[in-house]
Each structure stands twice: as C-alpha cells, then as structure tokens.
Design a protein around this motif. Structure first.
Motif, PDB file in Angstrom:
ATOM      1  N   ARG A   8     -28.772 -49.201 -17.817  1.00  0.00           N
ATOM      2  CA  ARG A   8     -28.250 -48.693 -16.353  1.00  0.00           C
ATOM      3  C   ARG A   8     -27.067 -49.950 -16.270  1.00  0.00           C
ATOM      4  NH1 ARG A   8     -32.855 -50.377 -12.867  1.00  0.00           N
ATOM      5  NH2 ARG A   8     -32.905 -52.077 -14.515  1.00  0.00           N
ATOM      6  N   ILE A   9     -25.839 -49.553 -16.165  1.00  0.00           N
ATOM      7  CA  ILE A   9     -24.630 -50.307 -16.317  1.00  0.00           C
ATOM      8  C   ILE A   9     -23.785 -50.415 -15.003  1.00  0.00           C
ATOM      9  CG2 ILE A   9     -22.443 -50.728 -17.539  1.00  0.00           C
ATOM     10  CD1 ILE A   9     -24.044 -50.240 -20.133  1.00  0.00           C
ATOM     11  N   VAL A  10     -23.296 -51.388 -14.684  1.00  0.00           N
ATOM     12  CA  VAL A  10     -22.586 -51.573 -13.439  1.00  0.00           C
ATOM     13  C   VAL A  10     -21.061 -51.939 -14.126  1.00  0.00           C
ATOM     14  CG1 VAL A  10     -21.811 -52.776 -11.351  1.00  0.00           C
ATOM     15  CG2 VAL A  10     -24.156 -52.489 -11.913  1.00  0.00           C
ATOM     16  N   LEU A  11     -19.929 -51.073 -13.697  1.00  0.00           N
ATOM     17  CA  LEU A  11     -18.585 -51.493 -14.089  1.00  0.00           C
ATOM     18  C   LEU A  11     -18.063 -52.186 -13.097  1.00  0.00           C
ATOM     19  CD1 LEU A  11     -16.070 -50.970 -15.716  1.00  0.00           C
ATOM     20  CD2 LEU A  11     -15.423 -49.308 -14.415  1.00  0.00           C
ATOM     21  N   VAL A  12     -17.516 -53.572 -13.650  1.00  0.00           N
ATOM     22  CA  VAL A  12     -16.809 -54.555 -12.459  1.00  0.00           C
ATOM     23  C   VAL A  12     -15.682 -54.425 -13.078  1.00  0.00           C
ATOM     24  CG1 VAL A  12     -17.054 -56.749 -11.303  1.00  0.00           C
ATOM     25  CG2 VAL A  12     -19.053 -55.786 -12.541  1.00  0.00           C
ATOM     26  N   GLY A  13     -14.577 -54.098 -11.847  1.00  0.00           N
ATOM     27  CA  GLY A  13     -13.022 -54.392 -12.247  1.00  0.00           C
ATOM     28  C   GLY A  13     -12.576 -52.890 -12.422  1.00  0.00           C
ATOM     29  N   ALA A  14     -11.966 -52.129 -11.320  1.00  0.00           N
ATOM     30  CA  ALA A  14     -11.677 -50.401 -11.418  1.00  0.00           C
ATOM     31  C   ALA A  14     -10.215 -50.539 -11.491  1.00  0.00           C
ATOM     32  CB  ALA A  14     -12.277 -49.893 -10.180  1.00  0.00           C
ATOM     33  N   GLY A  15      -9.608 -51.373 -12.441  1.00  0.00           N
ATOM     34  CA  GLY A  15      -8.114 -51.282 -12.649  1.00  0.00           C
ATOM     35  C   GLY A  15      -7.963 -50.580 -13.855  1.00  0.00           C
ATOM     36  N   LEU A  39     -13.090 -55.904  -5.716  1.00  0.00           N
ATOM     37  CA  LEU A  39     -12.854 -56.554  -4.481  1.00  0.00           C
ATOM     38  C   LEU A  39     -12.056 -55.582  -3.884  1.00  0.00           C
ATOM     39  CD1 LEU A  39     -11.581 -60.189  -5.767  1.00  0.00           C
ATOM     40  CD2 LEU A  39     -13.632 -59.486  -4.532  1.00  0.00           C
ATOM     41  N   ASP A  40     -11.389 -54.491  -4.234  1.00  0.00           N
ATOM     42  CA  ASP A  40     -10.619 -53.435  -3.657  1.00  0.00           C
ATOM     43  C   ASP A  40     -11.486 -52.472  -3.468  1.00  0.00           C
ATOM     44  OD1 ASP A  40      -9.018 -51.377  -2.901  1.00  0.00           O
ATOM     45  OD2 ASP A  40      -7.353 -52.033  -3.812  1.00  0.00           O
ATOM     46  N   LEU A  41     -12.181 -52.240  -2.501  1.00  0.00           N
ATOM     47  CA  LEU A  41     -13.406 -51.118  -2.527  1.00  0.00           C
ATOM     48  C   LEU A  41     -12.834 -49.812  -2.589  1.00  0.00           C
ATOM     49  CD1 LEU A  41     -16.433 -51.461  -2.181  1.00  0.00           C
ATOM     50  CD2 LEU A  41     -16.104 -51.418   0.533  1.00  0.00           C
ATOM     51  N   ASP A  42     -11.727 -49.557  -2.050  1.00  0.00           N
ATOM     52  CA  ASP A  42     -11.056 -48.231  -2.075  1.00  0.00           C
ATOM     53  C   ASP A  42     -10.832 -47.793  -3.579  1.00  0.00           C
ATOM     54  OD1 ASP A  42     -11.058 -47.702   0.438  1.00  0.00           O
ATOM     55  OD2 ASP A  42      -9.103 -48.614   1.064  1.00  0.00           O
ATOM     56  N   ARG A  43     -10.377 -48.905  -4.274  1.00  0.00           N
ATOM     57  CA  ARG A  43     -10.198 -48.729  -5.885  1.00  0.00           C
ATOM     58  C   ARG A  43     -11.193 -48.213  -6.277  1.00  0.00           C
ATOM     59  NH1 ARG A  43      -6.497 -52.847  -9.415  1.00  0.00           N
ATOM     60  NH2 ARG A  43      -4.817 -51.924  -8.078  1.00  0.00           N
ATOM     61  N   ASN A  73     -17.440 -56.223 -17.529  1.00  0.00           N
ATOM     62  CA  ASN A  73     -16.714 -56.997 -16.877  1.00  0.00           C
ATOM     63  C   ASN A  73     -15.360 -56.743 -17.172  1.00  0.00           C
ATOM     64  OD1 ASN A  73     -15.370 -58.870 -15.272  1.00  0.00           O
ATOM     65  ND2 ASN A  73     -16.633 -60.651 -16.016  1.00  0.00           N
ATOM     66  N   ALA A  74     -14.657 -55.815 -16.434  1.00  0.00           N
ATOM     67  CA  ALA A  74     -13.167 -55.522 -16.663  1.00  0.00           C
ATOM     68  C   ALA A  74     -12.194 -55.952 -15.661  1.00  0.00           C
ATOM     69  CB  ALA A  74     -13.057 -54.148 -16.872  1.00  0.00           C
ATOM     70  N   THR A  75     -12.731 -57.185 -14.959  1.00  0.00           N
ATOM     71  CA  THR A  75     -11.916 -57.812 -13.950  1.00  0.00           C
ATOM     72  C   THR A  75     -10.721 -58.452 -14.679  1.00  0.00           C
ATOM     73  OG1 THR A  75     -13.271 -59.839 -14.174  1.00  0.00           O
ATOM     74  CG2 THR A  75     -13.689 -58.106 -12.559  1.00  0.00           C
ATOM     75  N   MET A  92     -28.619 -59.749 -15.312  1.00  0.00           N
ATOM     76  CA  MET A  92     -28.097 -58.792 -16.073  1.00  0.00           C
ATOM     77  C   MET A  92     -27.383 -59.390 -17.447  1.00  0.00           C
ATOM     78  SD  MET A  92     -26.100 -56.904 -13.131  1.00  0.00           S
ATOM     79  CE  MET A  92     -27.091 -57.129 -11.197  1.00  0.00           C
ATOM     80  N   ALA A  93     -27.354 -58.490 -18.403  1.00  0.00           N
ATOM     81  CA  ALA A  93     -26.355 -58.886 -19.752  1.00  0.00           C
ATOM     82  C   ALA A  93     -24.882 -58.536 -19.410  1.00  0.00           C
ATOM     83  CB  ALA A  93     -26.959 -58.155 -20.821  1.00  0.00           C
ATOM     84  N   VAL A  94     -23.820 -59.166 -20.071  1.00  0.00           N
ATOM     85  CA  VAL A  94     -22.486 -58.789 -19.600  1.00  0.00           C
ATOM     86  C   VAL A  94     -22.006 -58.574 -20.967  1.00  0.00           C
ATOM     87  CG1 VAL A  94     -20.473 -59.886 -19.071  1.00  0.00           C
ATOM     88  CG2 VAL A  94     -22.574 -60.766 -17.843  1.00  0.00           C
ATOM     89  N   LEU A  95     -21.154 -57.386 -21.005  1.00  0.00           N
ATOM     90  CA  LEU A  95     -20.071 -57.217 -21.850  1.00  0.00           C
ATOM     91  C   LEU A  95     -18.687 -57.365 -21.271  1.00  0.00           C
ATOM     92  CD1 LEU A  95     -19.283 -55.701 -24.685  1.00  0.00           C
ATOM     93  CD2 LEU A  95     -19.689 -53.705 -23.699  1.00  0.00           C
ATOM     94  N   CYS A  96     -18.194 -58.422 -21.525  1.00  0.00           N
ATOM     95  CA  CYS A  96     -16.874 -58.935 -20.979  1.00  0.00           C
ATOM     96  C   CYS A  96     -15.506 -58.786 -21.875  1.00  0.00           C
ATOM     97  CB  CYS A  96     -16.911 -60.284 -20.695  1.00  0.00           C
ATOM     98  SG  CYS A  96     -15.507 -61.183 -19.828  1.00  0.00           S
TER      99      CYS A  96
END
Ligand code: NAD
Length: 377
Positions: A8-15, A39-43, A73-75, A92-96
């Motif tokens: 189960r993975i969360v993507l952080v950073g929607a750029g 941080l930009d919820l719309d994105r 972590n794609a921030t 959580m583990a992190v793939l940065c």
C-alpha cells in the motif's frame, strides 16, 4: 505486510515526476496506491483523478488519514528530509527520488531517521536500472574482474529546459552528473577517494552558470573515473545515460548508453568494431527502482540504493562542486566528515542525534558507502 499482499503506497509530490510515478505505481500488480499527497491539494486531486485511482488526497503526510506500507517521495529535493522523516516516523518505508537531499548533511540525517525507526529508506537513482547498464556491468565483471583501471563517461547534450535550471549554479554537476557518478560506483563496486574538477561555461551558453564540467575521480589504488560533460553541446549528442568506456588489462568495453555493449581485445587499430555482448531485457528507470524496492520490502533484505549507500554518490557531487570552486583536489572523506558535523549540529531529535554521534569516529571519516552496507542493519 505479508509478502504476497500488494504494497500500500502513498505518492507524495504530484509534479512532473509524480505523474510518471503514479503511472508506474498504478500499473504494478503488487502495488495499491492508497493516497496522493501534495502541498498543492488541487494538483494532488487532478493527478489522482487523471490516473483513475480514486485514492484519497492530502496536503501532507501528517494530514494523510490512512494506513500505508510505504511512500514514494517525489517532492522537490528541499522537502525530501521533512517528508521522508514524517513517513518513517509513522512506520512507512520510503522510496525517495534522487537526489536524496540537497546536501550531504540532510541525507545523513535522513539515514539516521531510517535507522531510528527501523524502516527502509531507498533512493531511486533511476539510471542505475536498465538492460544496457546491466549488460555493461556484467561485461566488466566477466572481462575485467569488476574493477576497470580506467572508466570514462562522456555526456554531451543541448537541452533547452527554460526555467530554474538555466539560472542554477553548478547545474550540470548538481542536476545531472549525479546519475553518471552513481553509475560509476555501481560499475566498479567501489567508492572514490578524491576528485579534481573543473567547471566552465562557453560563450554561446544559454545557461547563466557553468554548463560544462570535467572531473577526475581517484578510486582506490590506481583506478580512475574520468567524467566529461556539457549541456550546451549541439550535434552528435550522446545518450542521456552518457557514452562509456571501461579499460582493463587486455580489454576495452564500450557502452553507447543505450543497448549496445561491445568488448574489444587485442592491440592495434583493427579493434574498433569489437564483439557485441547480449543485452537481456531488464526493468528500466523508475520501474527498475520500484522492483528493487518491492522485493526489499518483501524480503527484508537491504537493497543497493539504500540511503547510506547512496550518500557516497551525493558526496561525489559535493566534492566535485567544492573542487571546482576552490580549484583544489578534494578528498571525499573530508566532505563526509563535514557533512556529518553539520548533521550533528542541526539535528534536534535526541534519538537521531545519538545515531549520528555513533557514526562519528576520531580516526577519520565516517563510511556510509557500498563497502559498509552489508550487515549494518
Ligand atoms: N529520475 C529522474 O530522471 C528525474 C527527473 C526529473 C526529476 N527528478 C526528481 O524528482 C523530484 C521531483 O521533481 P519534479 O520535476 O517532479 O518537481 P515538481 O516541482 O514538478 O513537483 C514537485 C511537487 O512536490 C510538491 N511538494 C513540494 N514540497 C512538498 C511537501 N513538503 N509536501 C508535499 N508536496 C510537496 C510540489 O507542490 C510539487 O507539486 C526531484 O527530486 C527531482 O530531482 C528525477
């Protein structure tokens, strides 16, 4: 997490990179995307919708209301420490994304957090993965015992990025050369000792700061890695992976950066063509990084690319920049020692500071690289 359950993975950073990651994550049968955070919820919302995941969105990891095994972590690099630590603290583990952090000190603090919380933190250094690099590494192992005497990479391209890169200092070294430097470590299985680097910016450059650089890295013994590159080189452009040559006793191995690897033996001018080596299929780019990360989560084994191993690649960049600035040869050990000292000064968490203190030694630099990766966890 059960080894057979999807992660189960969360993507952080929607750029830009977040979009690429969401496509890869959504297509993987062993992954369930359980959130998109920006941080930009719309994105975040737009990206989640465009990928048809229906996953919940949030602004930050602390605000994310759900369970997960890991984050990608794609921030932006400046946020990697804060975001990674927030995830590690929640188990959580992190793939940065690369670079692990903008400075060695921050990368070292991330490594300490991973150790304190007992979770994997791996850096996705995407150009490590692919059929060409795997075949080149295998040929170096087979013909040169895995340790070439001379390794050379040439990177010549002419991208018109626009935006921040054209204004950035040390742009080629910081933004791009880390890929080649990291590949050099992967290919040799060793960490460099010192570097001399020269940066320049030719008069036709469309970058404000040095877009060309050449560096000589000393590896243990007489081995050398020579990097030369430019982002203002129009004509005969190389692969984004650079063009490589590995020279060992009795043989030269060439890789065009794509799918052509050739072995050249014997002396003289008639040896240019060489013998093509097979290039078996292999997962490429971020897909390759994801495969390694998922199998590490399932097996509990520490993968190559774990943050402490990656610190040596970041140190190559920081040392090259320092050398170019000072026009002096720079020892990698000094960069690591200074980075650890800054990490210790800036860390305010007691448990993480204790880990950092344990990494300090009186008799030389801390060692985070490939040589110590086995058995540290
Ligand atoms: N592997 C590669 O070849 C490759 C290529 C391009 C970029 N990258 C890396 O990917 C990362 C992202 O680059 P990008 O081009 O997608 O950047 P980007 O600016 O397009 O996107 C970054 C996103 O992160 C969000 N963000 C920033 N701080 C945040 C925080 N604290 N919490 C949550 N969200 C936050 C921003 O709002 C933005 O949407 C960087 O580390 C970059 O170096 C890697």
């Amino acid at each position: 997490m059960n080894a057979t359950d999807p992660a189960r993975i969360v993507l952080v950073g929607a750029g830009g990179m977040g979009g690429a990651w969401l496509r890869v994550l959504s297509a993987h049968p062993q992954v369930q995307v359980v959130g998109v955070v920006d941080l930009d919820l719309d994105r975040a919302r737009d990206l989640a919708r465009s990928a048809g995941t229906g996953a919940p969105v949030a602004r930050t990891i602390p605000e994310f209301d759900g369970g997960a095994d890991a984050i990608v972590n794609a921030t932006v690099p400046q946020a990697h420490l804060e975001v990674s630590v927030a995830a590690l603290e929640r188990g959580m583990a992190v793939l940065c994304e690369k670079p692990a952090a903008p400075t060695i000190a921050e990368a070292i603090r991330m490594a300490a957090a991973a150790q304190v919380h007992g979770r994997l933190l791996m850096v996705s250094q995407s150009r490590r993965y692919g059929p060409g690099v795997a075949a080149f590494a295998e040929a170096i192992r087979a013909h040169q015992g895995g340790s070439p005497g001379l390794l050379v990479s040439e990177f010549f391209r002419a991208p018109r990025f626009g935006g921040f890169r054209e204004r950035m200092r040390h742009v080629l070294l910081v933004d791009m050369a880390i890929h080649a430097f990291d590949t050099a470590r992967l290919l040799t299985g060793a960490d460099p000792v010192a570097v001399y680097c020269d940066e320049s910016n030719q008069d036709w450059s469309w970058f404000d700061h040095d877009a060309s650089a050449s560096a000589i890295f000393e590896f243990p013994g007489s081995a050398r890695y020579l990097y030369t590159g430019s982002w203002i080189a129009e004509g005969a452009e190389t692969s984004w992976n650079a063009r490589w040559r590995s020279v060992g006793a009795g043989s030269t191995i060439r890789w065009d950066g794509e799918a052509q690897v050739t072995v050249h033996t014997g002396a003289g001018e008639g040896t240019d063509e060489g013998e093509a080596v097979p290039v078996p299929p292999a997962a490429e780019g971020i897909e390759g990084a994801l495969e390694v990360f998922l199998s590490a989560l399932a097996s509990g084994q520490t993968p190559l690319g774990e943050v402490r191993e990656n610190i040596a690649s970041l140190a190559m960049v920081e040392a090259a920049v320092r050398s170019a600035r000072t026009r002096q040869r720079v020892e990698i050990a000094d960069v690591l020692t200074d980075g650890l000292a800054v990490a210790l000064r800036t860390e305010d968490d007691e448990a993480r500071a204790a880990v950092l203190a344990a990494w300090s030694t009186d008799d030389g630099a801390p060692v985070f690289g490939t040589r110590t990766i086995a058995g540290q966890r």
